[in-house]
Design a protein around this motif. Structure first.
Motif, PDB file in Angstrom:
ATOM      1  N   ASP A  24      62.650  33.012  40.063  1.00 48.16           N
ATOM      2  CA  ASP A  24      61.306  33.046  40.445  1.00 48.16           C
ATOM      3  C   ASP A  24      60.882  34.119  41.419  1.00 48.16           C
ATOM      4  N   TRP A  25      61.813  34.503  42.258  1.00 44.66           N
ATOM      5  CA  TRP A  25      61.582  35.586  43.353  1.00 44.66           C
ATOM      6  C   TRP A  25      62.562  36.874  43.075  1.00 44.66           C
ATOM      7  N   MET A  26      62.709  37.138  42.075  1.00 40.58           N
ATOM      8  CA  MET A  26      63.208  38.512  41.483  1.00 40.58           C
ATOM      9  C   MET A  26      62.258  39.534  41.248  1.00 40.58           C
ATOM     10  N   GLN A  27      62.723  40.887  41.380  1.00 37.49           N
ATOM     11  CA  GLN A  27      61.985  41.872  41.223  1.00 37.49           C
ATOM     12  C   GLN A  27      63.027  42.874  40.382  1.00 37.49           C
ATOM     13  N   GLY A  28      63.358  42.737  39.283  1.00 32.52           N
ATOM     14  CA  GLY A  28      64.188  43.487  38.410  1.00 32.52           C
ATOM     15  C   GLY A  28      65.585  43.129  38.891  1.00 32.52           C
ATOM     16  N   ARG A  29      66.549  43.545  39.324  1.00 37.61           N
ATOM     17  CA  ARG A  29      68.007  43.343  39.516  1.00 37.61           C
ATOM     18  C   ARG A  29      68.104  42.624  41.003  1.00 37.61           C
ATOM     19  N   THR A  30      67.171  42.571  41.911  1.00 32.12           N
ATOM     20  CA  THR A  30      67.332  42.026  43.373  1.00 32.12           C
ATOM     21  C   THR A  30      66.017  41.385  43.622  1.00 32.12           C
ATOM     22  N   LEU A  31      66.299  40.491  44.513  1.00 32.33           N
ATOM     23  CA  LEU A  31      65.344  39.481  45.236  1.00 32.33           C
ATOM     24  C   LEU A  31      64.147  40.441  45.644  1.00 32.33           C
ATOM     25  N   TYR A  32      63.047  40.054  45.508  1.00 36.49           N
ATOM     26  CA  TYR A  32      61.630  40.850  46.125  1.00 36.49           C
ATOM     27  C   TYR A  32      61.981  40.959  47.766  1.00 36.49           C
ATOM     28  N   VAL A 174      55.002  33.579  61.135  1.00 39.00           N
ATOM     29  CA  VAL A 174      55.854  34.551  61.174  1.00 39.00           C
ATOM     30  C   VAL A 174      56.338  34.621  59.853  1.00 39.00           C
ATOM     31  N   SER A 175      57.050  33.782  59.420  1.00 37.29           N
ATOM     32  CA  SER A 175      57.827  33.717  58.266  1.00 37.29           C
ATOM     33  C   SER A 175      56.759  33.952  56.851  1.00 37.29           C
ATOM     34  N   HIS A 176      55.462  33.246  56.845  1.00 38.15           N
ATOM     35  CA  HIS A 176      54.591  33.711  56.265  1.00 38.15           C
ATOM     36  C   HIS A 176      54.328  34.970  55.980  1.00 38.15           C
ATOM     37  N   LEU A 177      54.098  35.608  57.032  1.00 36.61           N
ATOM     38  CA  LEU A 177      53.837  37.193  57.088  1.00 36.61           C
ATOM     39  C   LEU A 177      55.025  38.018  56.493  1.00 36.61           C
ATOM     40  N   ILE A 178      56.131  37.815  56.891  1.00 39.78           N
ATOM     41  CA  ILE A 178      57.457  38.371  56.346  1.00 39.78           C
ATOM     42  C   ILE A 178      57.190  38.328  54.971  1.00 39.78           C
ATOM     43  N   LEU A 179      57.145  37.059  54.363  1.00 42.10           N
ATOM     44  CA  LEU A 179      57.242  36.740  52.827  1.00 42.10           C
ATOM     45  C   LEU A 179      56.324  37.417  52.122  1.00 42.10           C
ATOM     46  N   VAL A 180      54.898  37.733  52.576  1.00 44.28           N
ATOM     47  CA  VAL A 180      53.798  38.253  51.843  1.00 44.28           C
ATOM     48  C   VAL A 180      53.815  39.634  52.209  1.00 44.28           C
ATOM     49  N   GLY A 181      54.319  40.353  53.043  1.00 38.73           N
ATOM     50  CA  GLY A 181      54.006  41.637  53.667  1.00 38.73           C
ATOM     51  C   GLY A 181      54.355  42.754  52.829  1.00 38.73           C
ATOM     52  N   ASP A 182      55.123  42.401  51.871  1.00 39.30           N
ATOM     53  CA  ASP A 182      55.710  43.566  51.248  1.00 39.30           C
ATOM     54  C   ASP A 182      55.356  43.456  49.777  1.00 39.30           C
ATOM     55  N   THR A 183      54.458  42.612  49.271  1.00 39.32           N
ATOM     56  CA  THR A 183      53.651  42.192  48.125  1.00 39.32           C
ATOM     57  C   THR A 183      53.388  43.729  47.124  1.00 39.32           C
ATOM     58  N   LEU A 184      52.646  44.249  47.778  1.00 37.59           N
ATOM     59  CA  LEU A 184      51.966  45.502  46.941  1.00 37.59           C
ATOM     60  C   LEU A 184      53.014  46.416  46.582  1.00 37.59           C
ATOM     61  N   PRO A 185      52.756  47.380  45.767  1.00 40.84           N
ATOM     62  CA  PRO A 185      53.661  48.591  45.335  1.00 40.84           C
ATOM     63  C   PRO A 185      53.182  49.534  46.027  1.00 40.84           C
ATOM     64  N   PRO A 186      54.030  50.554  46.426  1.00 40.10           N
ATOM     65  CA  PRO A 186      53.643  51.671  47.141  1.00 40.10           C
ATOM     66  C   PRO A 186      52.332  52.462  46.580  1.00 40.10           C
ATOM     67  N   GLY A 187      51.580  52.910  47.656  1.00 38.45           N
ATOM     68  CA  GLY A 187      50.254  53.487  47.350  1.00 38.45           C
ATOM     69  C   GLY A 187      50.365  54.856  46.467  1.00 38.45           C
ATOM     70  N   SER A 188      51.616  55.308  46.610  1.00 40.03           N
ATOM     71  CA  SER A 188      52.035  56.672  45.849  1.00 40.03           C
ATOM     72  C   SER A 188      51.887  56.422  44.245  1.00 40.03           C
ATOM     73  N   ILE A 201      62.936  51.838  49.814  1.00 42.76           N
ATOM     74  CA  ILE A 201      64.457  52.068  50.626  1.00 42.76           C
ATOM     75  C   ILE A 201      64.387  51.314  52.006  1.00 42.76           C
ATOM     76  N   ASN A 202      63.171  51.181  52.630  1.00 45.56           N
ATOM     77  CA  ASN A 202      63.343  50.355  54.079  1.00 45.56           C
ATOM     78  C   ASN A 202      61.800  49.855  54.277  1.00 45.56           C
ATOM     79  N   TRP A 203      61.722  48.954  55.301  1.00 42.51           N
ATOM     80  CA  TRP A 203      60.586  48.555  55.732  1.00 42.51           C
ATOM     81  C   TRP A 203      60.642  48.181  57.029  1.00 42.51           C
ATOM     82  N   THR A 204      59.659  48.506  57.932  1.00 42.25           N
ATOM     83  CA  THR A 204      59.342  48.263  59.333  1.00 42.25           C
ATOM     84  C   THR A 204      58.247  47.899  59.506  1.00 42.25           C
ATOM     85  N   ILE A 205      58.098  46.920  60.298  1.00 37.78           N
ATOM     86  CA  ILE A 205      56.818  46.186  60.543  1.00 37.78           C
ATOM     87  C   ILE A 205      56.935  45.575  62.044  1.00 37.78           C
TER      88      ILE A 205
END
Length: 258
Positions: A24-32, A174-188, A201-205
């Motif tokens: 339920d939390w996968m994105q392709g081959r990996t966890l979201y 804090v846990s809620h923010l980490i879970l939802v903070g990478d939801t959208l695809p890149p703007g590119s 590739i990475n994610w800095t918050i």
């Protein structure tokens, strides 16, 4: 699979971990990314339960993380106010995700500059147009998503959406923010000349308020490319609560395939 079910096997101790129904939390081959980062964060705070609030994190998405992995948590340094912890998820003995977590006690402020409200205001989420769910099993099916910008399709590389989890995750702020903070695809994705996959590739918050709250679970997220070329994009991420208060900012490098 609920978020609490996803985190239930985590103890903060070393040793193999197997998640049940992680599909339920996968994105392709990996966890979201938000789910795998939350797992690493949860392992850290369960290994060291007396940490101060999280202030910042640097996440490296190294290789796919599936339902089986081995956590490794290390205290890097514990100072008077700031504590740094490294939390990694190992797959077949090698790091697949590595997070440097920066925790800090609250101090008397010597600089005060509140972040401005979101501008332009996109209108309330209750009035926004719903976004159709993707076909097939995908982590995004855990979310209700609505439009927060007039433009769609190719164009300026910025994506804004209202979203919320369909069920209450029962998480601290804090846990809620980490879970939802990478939801959208890149703007590119809006600048791509042809369809193709994208990968973080990475994610800095930086977390602006560890006690943040929002209305009815709604968040407003934005991803925007500052530069895209040579198969990569430098992305800027922002997250607001339902009242338009900025609660988290970040940066990300994304790989653009196709």
């Amino acid at each position: 699979m609920s978020v609490s079910d996803l985190l239930e096997p985590l103890t903060g101790n070393s040793g193999p971990v197997t998640l049940t129904a992680a599909d339920d939390w996968m994105q392709g081959r990996t966890l979201y990314g938000g789910a795998s980062a939350l797992i690493a964060y949860t392992e850290a705070i369960r290994a060291f339960p007396d940490l101060p609030p999280l202030r910042s994190a640097q996440v490296a998405f190294i290789a796919p993380v599936g339902e089986s992995f081995e956590p490794r948590v290390e205290m890097v340094r514990s100072g008077r106010n700031v504590t740094q912890v490294r939390s990694e998820l190992l797959v077949e003995g090698k790091p697949a995700l590595s997070v440097l977590l920066v925790f800090g006690t609250e101090r008397e402020p010597n600089a005060v500059f509140p972040a401005p409200k979101v501008d332009p205001w996109p209108g309330s989420p209750e009035e926004a147009e719903p976004v159709p769910e993707p076909k097939g099993r995908h982590f995004i099916s855990n979310y209700e998503i609505r439009r927060a910008q007039d433009t769609s399709g190719p164009g300026f590389p910025l994506v804004r959406r209202w979203f919320r989890l369909k069920t209450d995750p029962g998480l601290d702020a804090v846990s809620h923010l980490i879970l939802v903070g990478d939801t959208l695809p890149p703007g590119s994705m809006r600048a791509m000349q042809r369809q193709g996959p994208l990968s973080s590739i990475n994610w800095t918050i930086n977390i602006l308020d560890p006690q943040v709250q929002t209305r009815d679970g709604w968040w407003l997220a934005e991803t925007a490319s500052d530069h895209a070329d040579h198969g990569y994009s430098s992305e800027r991420l922002r997250l607001w609560n339902a009242d338009g208060d900025l609660v988290m900012v970040g940066m990300q490098a994304a790989a653009i395939f196709g």
